[in-house]
Design a protein around this motif. Structure first.
Motif, PDB file in Angstrom:
ATOM      1  N   SER A  54       0.879  -1.234  -0.038  1.00  0.00           N
ATOM      2  CA  SER A  54      -0.043   0.072   0.055  1.00  0.00           C
ATOM      3  C   SER A  54       0.862   1.128  -0.183  1.00  0.00           C
ATOM      4  O   SER A  54       2.079   1.448   0.424  1.00  0.00           O
ATOM      5  N   ASP A  55       0.232   2.430  -0.456  1.00  0.00           N
ATOM      6  CA  ASP A  55       0.934   3.530  -0.345  1.00  0.00           C
ATOM      7  C   ASP A  55       1.384   3.906   0.973  1.00  0.00           C
ATOM      8  O   ASP A  55       2.425   4.505   1.469  1.00  0.00           O
ATOM      9  N   ALA A  56       0.657   3.717   1.855  1.00  0.00           N
ATOM     10  CA  ALA A  56       0.602   3.921   3.444  1.00  0.00           C
ATOM     11  C   ALA A  56       1.844   3.136   3.927  1.00  0.00           C
ATOM     12  O   ALA A  56       2.820   3.632   4.542  1.00  0.00           O
ATOM     13  N   GLN A  57       2.015   1.877   3.526  1.00  0.00           N
ATOM     14  CA  GLN A  57       3.279   1.334   3.886  1.00  0.00           C
ATOM     15  C   GLN A  57       4.728   1.829   3.315  1.00  0.00           C
ATOM     16  O   GLN A  57       5.565   1.622   4.015  1.00  0.00           O
ATOM     17  N   LEU A  58       4.525   2.103   2.097  1.00  0.00           N
ATOM     18  CA  LEU A  58       5.669   2.898   1.490  1.00  0.00           C
ATOM     19  C   LEU A  58       6.040   4.215   2.383  1.00  0.00           C
ATOM     20  O   LEU A  58       7.138   4.437   2.781  1.00  0.00           O
ATOM     21  N   ALA A  59       5.061   4.823   2.602  1.00  0.00           N
ATOM     22  CA  ALA A  59       5.360   6.370   3.342  1.00  0.00           C
ATOM     23  C   ALA A  59       5.775   6.074   4.509  1.00  0.00           C
ATOM     24  O   ALA A  59       6.258   6.890   5.198  1.00  0.00           O
ATOM     25  N   ALA A  60       5.360   5.119   5.296  1.00  0.00           N
ATOM     26  CA  ALA A  60       5.702   4.741   6.598  1.00  0.00           C
ATOM     27  C   ALA A  60       7.462   4.528   6.733  1.00  0.00           C
ATOM     28  O   ALA A  60       7.817   4.416   8.036  1.00  0.00           O
ATOM     29  N   LEU A  61       8.075   4.035   5.666  1.00  0.00           N
ATOM     30  CA  LEU A  61       9.442   3.906   5.706  1.00  0.00           C
ATOM     31  C   LEU A  61      10.172   5.063   6.113  1.00  0.00           C
ATOM     32  O   LEU A  61       9.851   6.145   5.706  1.00  0.00           O
ATOM     33  N   ASP A  62      11.316   4.991   7.022  1.00  0.00           N
ATOM     34  CA  ASP A  62      12.046   6.377   7.491  1.00  0.00           C
ATOM     35  C   ASP A  62      12.557   6.971   6.036  1.00  0.00           C
ATOM     36  O   ASP A  62      12.600   8.347   6.489  1.00  0.00           O
ATOM     37  N   GLU A  63      13.091   6.417   5.384  1.00  0.00           N
ATOM     38  CA  GLU A  63      13.867   7.215   4.036  1.00  0.00           C
ATOM     39  C   GLU A  63      12.935   7.689   3.087  1.00  0.00           C
ATOM     40  O   GLU A  63      13.135   8.684   2.571  1.00  0.00           O
ATOM     41  N   VAL A  64      11.506   7.249   3.076  1.00  0.00           N
ATOM     42  CA  VAL A  64      10.649   7.977   2.065  1.00  0.00           C
ATOM     43  C   VAL A  64      10.079   9.252   2.487  1.00  0.00           C
ATOM     44  O   VAL A  64       9.452   9.204   3.583  1.00  0.00           O
ATOM     45  N   VAL A  65      10.093  10.228   1.847  1.00  0.00           N
ATOM     46  CA  VAL A  65       9.604  11.283   2.054  1.00  0.00           C
ATOM     47  C   VAL A  65       8.252  11.707   1.454  1.00  0.00           C
ATOM     48  O   VAL A  65       7.295  12.170   2.223  1.00  0.00           O
ATOM     49  N   SER A  66       7.854  11.188   0.387  1.00  0.00           N
ATOM     50  CA  SER A  66       6.808  11.358  -0.427  1.00  0.00           C
ATOM     51  C   SER A  66       6.623   9.920  -1.372  1.00  0.00           C
ATOM     52  O   SER A  66       7.479   9.499  -1.724  1.00  0.00           O
ATOM     53  N   VAL A  67       5.242   9.509  -1.474  1.00  0.00           N
ATOM     54  CA  VAL A  67       4.670   8.495  -2.643  1.00  0.00           C
ATOM     55  C   VAL A  67       3.534   9.013  -3.560  1.00  0.00           C
ATOM     56  O   VAL A  67       2.920   9.437  -3.079  1.00  0.00           O
ATOM     57  N   THR A  68       4.054   8.713  -4.667  1.00  0.00           N
ATOM     58  CA  THR A  68       3.198   8.954  -5.841  1.00  0.00           C
ATOM     59  C   THR A  68       2.732   7.882  -6.507  1.00  0.00           C
ATOM     60  O   THR A  68       3.457   7.649  -7.412  1.00  0.00           O
ATOM     61  N   PRO A  69       1.669   7.302  -6.649  1.00  0.00           N
ATOM     62  CA  PRO A  69       1.461   6.266  -7.445  1.00  0.00           C
ATOM     63  C   PRO A  69       1.175   6.647  -8.940  1.00  0.00           C
ATOM     64  O   PRO A  69       0.266   7.513  -9.221  1.00  0.00           O
ATOM     65  N   PHE A  70       1.736   5.988  -9.892  1.00  0.00           N
ATOM     66  CA  PHE A  70       1.591   6.497 -11.255  1.00  0.00           C
ATOM     67  C   PHE A  70       0.821   5.611 -12.066  1.00  0.00           C
ATOM     68  O   PHE A  70       0.173   5.686 -13.410  1.00  0.00           O
ATOM     69  N   GLY A  71       0.255   4.491 -11.686  1.00  0.00           N
ATOM     70  CA  GLY A  71      -0.607   3.366 -12.154  1.00  0.00           C
ATOM     71  C   GLY A  71       0.003   2.147 -12.357  1.00  0.00           C
ATOM     72  O   GLY A  71       0.929   1.869 -11.610  1.00  0.00           O
ATOM     73  N   GLU A  72      -0.602   1.305 -13.344  1.00  0.00           N
ATOM     74  CA  GLU A  72      -0.241   0.047 -13.529  1.00  0.00           C
ATOM     75  C   GLU A  72       0.215  -0.124 -14.826  1.00  0.00           C
ATOM     76  O   GLU A  72       0.063   0.331 -15.941  1.00  0.00           O
ATOM     77  N   ARG A  73       1.593  -1.112 -15.105  1.00  0.00           N
ATOM     78  CA  ARG A  73       1.923  -1.456 -16.072  1.00  0.00           C
ATOM     79  C   ARG A  73       2.522  -3.054 -15.994  1.00  0.00           C
ATOM     80  O   ARG A  73       3.355  -3.434 -15.175  1.00  0.00           O
ATOM     81  N   ASP A  74       1.874  -4.053 -16.990  1.00  0.00           N
ATOM     82  CA  ASP A  74       2.329  -5.335 -17.095  1.00  0.00           C
ATOM     83  C   ASP A  74       2.412  -5.962 -15.601  1.00  0.00           C
ATOM     84  O   ASP A  74       3.363  -6.539 -15.119  1.00  0.00           O
TER      85      ASP A  74
END
Length: 225
Positions: A54-74
């Motif tokens: 999830s976006d929230a899981q990625l954003a919760a990582l200490d090193e990650v400042v921001s998360v922007t989903p771009f969509g799906e591919r393959d």
């Protein structure tokens, strides 16, 4: 002559290794990166949709400042992640140091990065290698492949591609400096040939350059390799 290298980077503070370390994916693919300030970098990454991150899981990582989903591919989800680089390694990722280097692919696992990059010459790769090692990031070379010249002898000096490759590497690594900065054995290892083969290439190349520059006719029984 450009060279294509495949190598592994290993360090606990490499960007994004926290994702396969703490979240379901065993690996993620990075297709692009951009430095936006000295200690921050943007990465375009692909994560398998089946891993259900999830976006929230990625954003919760200490090193990650921001998360922007771009969509799906393959069957993968594409994200733009802004990451704060660790101070100890940030200088190694300064894009101005290696602006001529082209990233072809990067696979990120919990053990580090598996990268393929294109360098303009051996000297630039050597500087890249040294820079990362100096910042505590181990670089294990998997392969190094030169791209052949577009013609058999574009410079008119009579060197074969392999002779020129060996001579360029020797010069860039300081083999002809006094004292020598690298041994013949180390050069042979980079070229993936034996030390006698390396010495033979250098000797024939040196002779050819001298013969060409001094306009000396070679003996008829001389073989070119």
């Amino acid at each position: 002559m450009t060279i294509t290298t495949e190598f592994r980077l290993r360090s606990s503070v490499l960007p994004l290794v926290s994702i396969p370390e703490t979240l379901p994916p065993d690996e993620i693919v990075c297709s692009h990166s951009l430095c936006i300030e000295p200690n921050a970098q943007v990465f375009i990454v692909e994560i398998n949709a089946e891993d259900d991150v999830s976006d929230a899981q990625l954003a919760a990582l200490d090193e990650v400042v921001s998360v922007t989903p771009f969509g799906e591919r393959d069957d993968t989800i594409v994200y733009k992640l802004t990451v704060e680089l660790d101070d100890s390694i940030a200088p190694a990722f300064d894009p101005e140091r290696f602006e001529s280097v082209k990233m072809k692919s990067t696979l990120i696992t919990s053990e580090g990065w598996h990268e393929t990059k294109e360098f303009p010459d051996y000297e630039t790769f050597h500087d890249f290698h040294t820079t990362f090692e100096n910042h505590g990031i181990s670089l294990d070379l998997v392969s190094i492949t030169p791209e052949p010249s577009s013609s058999n002898d574009p410079t008119g000096d009579g060197l074969t591609d392999r002779q020129r490759e060996a001579l360029e590497l020797a010069v860039s690594r300081g083999y002809y400096e006094s004292p020598r900065q690298v041994s013949a054995a180390e050069l042979a290892e980079v070229l993936d040939i034996s030390q006698p083969s390396l010495s033979n290439l250098l000797r024939r190349g040196e002779r050819q350059l001298l013969t060409s520059s001094l306009e000396i006719q070679q003996p008829l029984n001389t073989l070119s390799r």
